[in-house]
Enzyme design. Structure first.
Site, PDB file in Angstrom:
ATOM      1  N   LYS A  28     -36.165 125.094 -36.217  1.00 53.54           N
ATOM      2  CA  LYS A  28     -36.418 126.148 -36.391  1.00 53.54           C
ATOM      3  C   LYS A  28     -36.755 126.945 -35.065  1.00 53.54           C
ATOM      4  CE  LYS A  28     -38.832 130.216 -38.821  1.00 53.54           C
ATOM      5  NZ  LYS A  28     -39.934 130.193 -39.750  1.00 53.54           N
ATOM      6  N   HIS A  29     -37.303 126.032 -34.151  1.00 50.47           N
ATOM      7  CA  HIS A  29     -37.974 126.662 -32.928  1.00 50.47           C
ATOM      8  C   HIS A  29     -37.300 126.051 -31.768  1.00 50.47           C
ATOM      9  CE1 HIS A  29     -40.796 129.218 -35.062  1.00 50.47           C
ATOM     10  NE2 HIS A  29     -41.146 128.073 -35.829  1.00 50.47           N
ATOM     11  N   THR A  86     -32.537 105.084 -38.394  1.00 55.61           N
ATOM     12  CA  THR A  86     -33.616 104.504 -38.778  1.00 55.61           C
ATOM     13  C   THR A  86     -33.532 103.016 -38.425  1.00 55.61           C
ATOM     14  OG1 THR A  86     -35.143 103.903 -40.741  1.00 55.61           O
ATOM     15  CG2 THR A  86     -32.583 104.317 -41.089  1.00 55.61           C
ATOM     16  N   ASP A 122     -34.826 110.276 -37.088  1.00 53.35           N
ATOM     17  CA  ASP A 122     -35.605 109.079 -37.509  1.00 53.35           C
ATOM     18  C   ASP A 122     -36.268 109.316 -38.605  1.00 53.35           C
ATOM     19  OD1 ASP A 122     -37.031 106.501 -37.162  1.00 53.35           O
ATOM     20  OD2 ASP A 122     -38.634 107.664 -36.209  1.00 53.35           O
ATOM     21  N   LEU A 123     -36.857 108.348 -39.320  1.00 50.78           N
ATOM     22  CA  LEU A 123     -37.417 108.341 -40.490  1.00 50.78           C
ATOM     23  C   LEU A 123     -39.021 108.228 -40.315  1.00 50.78           C
ATOM     24  CD1 LEU A 123     -35.197 106.759 -43.424  1.00 50.78           C
ATOM     25  CD2 LEU A 123     -35.543 109.303 -42.858  1.00 50.78           C
ATOM     26  N   ASP A 144     -39.907 109.118 -32.557  1.00 50.84           N
ATOM     27  CA  ASP A 144     -41.375 109.068 -32.107  1.00 50.84           C
ATOM     28  C   ASP A 144     -41.865 107.405 -31.613  1.00 50.84           C
ATOM     29  OD1 ASP A 144     -40.962 107.757 -34.634  1.00 50.84           O
ATOM     30  OD2 ASP A 144     -43.246 107.493 -34.682  1.00 50.84           O
TER      31      ASP A 144
END
EC number: 3.1.3.-
Length: 285
Positions: free
Chosen positions: A282-283, A41, A7-8, A237
């Site tokens: 990354k995680h 988006t 999403d943006l 979100d």
């Protein structure tokens, strides 16, 4: 993971509506690693391009809340439109009730010539009813709408139905600072069998074809690219991200996401001002 849908607003973009260097680098690294990066988006495709072309990053783009899909070269791959009679009825109601509205089409985002005046009047009314309220948050919400590119201004929605070239209606957004007006929109359309009703922010509601949602678009694109859904991830979100997070093999909510989005996610990353997308890549994947 072979595909990541992102999403943006409130996700890849920070509070200044920018892609941070950390997030930009994460996107580039994902592409170097052979991961299909997909922007997903509520914005229009041409608006997305105004953000990504300066970065030199090309991706598949799911726009208008899943109504439209473009390939990395900007070619239209698929679209779903709102029936024109239905669009007329929706816009007639929004205009008669003095909503600020936006109509997402393939060529422009149409909005009333007096759109800013409509919201200024609402702000004044809100200030009178809530003299102690902090209006900066409301003004910022309005600025998010104004910050999009590709606006075209109309005196009345009827102009869209009198155009020489037929218009494809991808998404219609209603916006208000007043809870009762937002609730009126939800109540009017929440049971419509031909429409998808979502929200991408606290002060709006958005309508598209029942065949259009970020989740449906993600499924369609994954099938086109021969990528199993189990090998996909999505991050967002807001309410318009829910179908996408549910469809993906791994759904990730932003740290700043609504609580109902966090509750259906497989993981929660940092906020959009803490480079949450880069952190996720990354995680969490």
């Amino acid at each position: 993971m072979k595909l990541i849908a992102i999403d943006l607003d409130g996700t890849l973009l920070n509070s200044k509506h920018q892609v941070s260097l950390e997030n930009e680098n994460a996107l580039r690294q994902a592409q170097r690693d052979g991961i299909e990066v997909v922007v997903s988006t509520g914005r229009a495709h041409f608006d997305v391009m105004s953000i990504f072309e300066p970065l030199g990053i090309k991706t598949w783009v799911i726009s208008a809340n899943g109504a439209v899909i473009h390939d990395p070269e900007g070619r239209l791959y698929h679209h779903e439109t709102i029936d024109k009679k239905r669009a007329y009825d929706i816009l007639s109601w929004l205009e008669s009730e003095n909503y600020y509205y936006e109509v997402f089409t393939g060529s422009a985002i149409y909005t009333p010539q007096n759109g800013r005046e409509l919201l200024d009047v609402e702000l004044d009314r809100f200030r009178s009813a809530n003299p102690e309220a902090d209006l900066s948050v409301l003004k910022q919400a309005a600025e998010v709408q104004y910050s999009q590119s590709g606006f075209a201004y109309i005196n009345s929605f009827q102009e869209l139905f009198e155009a020489d070239e037929p218009i494809d209606f991808y998404n219609i957004l209603g916006f208000s600072f007043f809870k009762e007006k937002l609730e009126a929109g939800w109540k009017r359309y929440e049971h419509a069998e031909d429409l998808t009703l979502v929200s991408s922010a606290e002060h709006n509601f958005e309508l598209s074809s029942r065949k259009a949602s970020k989740g449906q678009a993600l499924k369609r694109l994954a099938k086109q690219l021969n990528i199993p859904l189990e090998e996909t991830a999505a991050v967002g979100d807001s309410l318009n991200d829910k179908s996408m997070l549910e469809a993906a093999g791994k759904g990730v909510a932003m740290g700043n996401a609504r609580e109902d989005i966090k509750s259906i996610a497989d993981a929660v990353t940092l906020t959009n001002d803490e480079h949450g997308v880069a952190h996720m890549m990354k995680h969490l994947l």
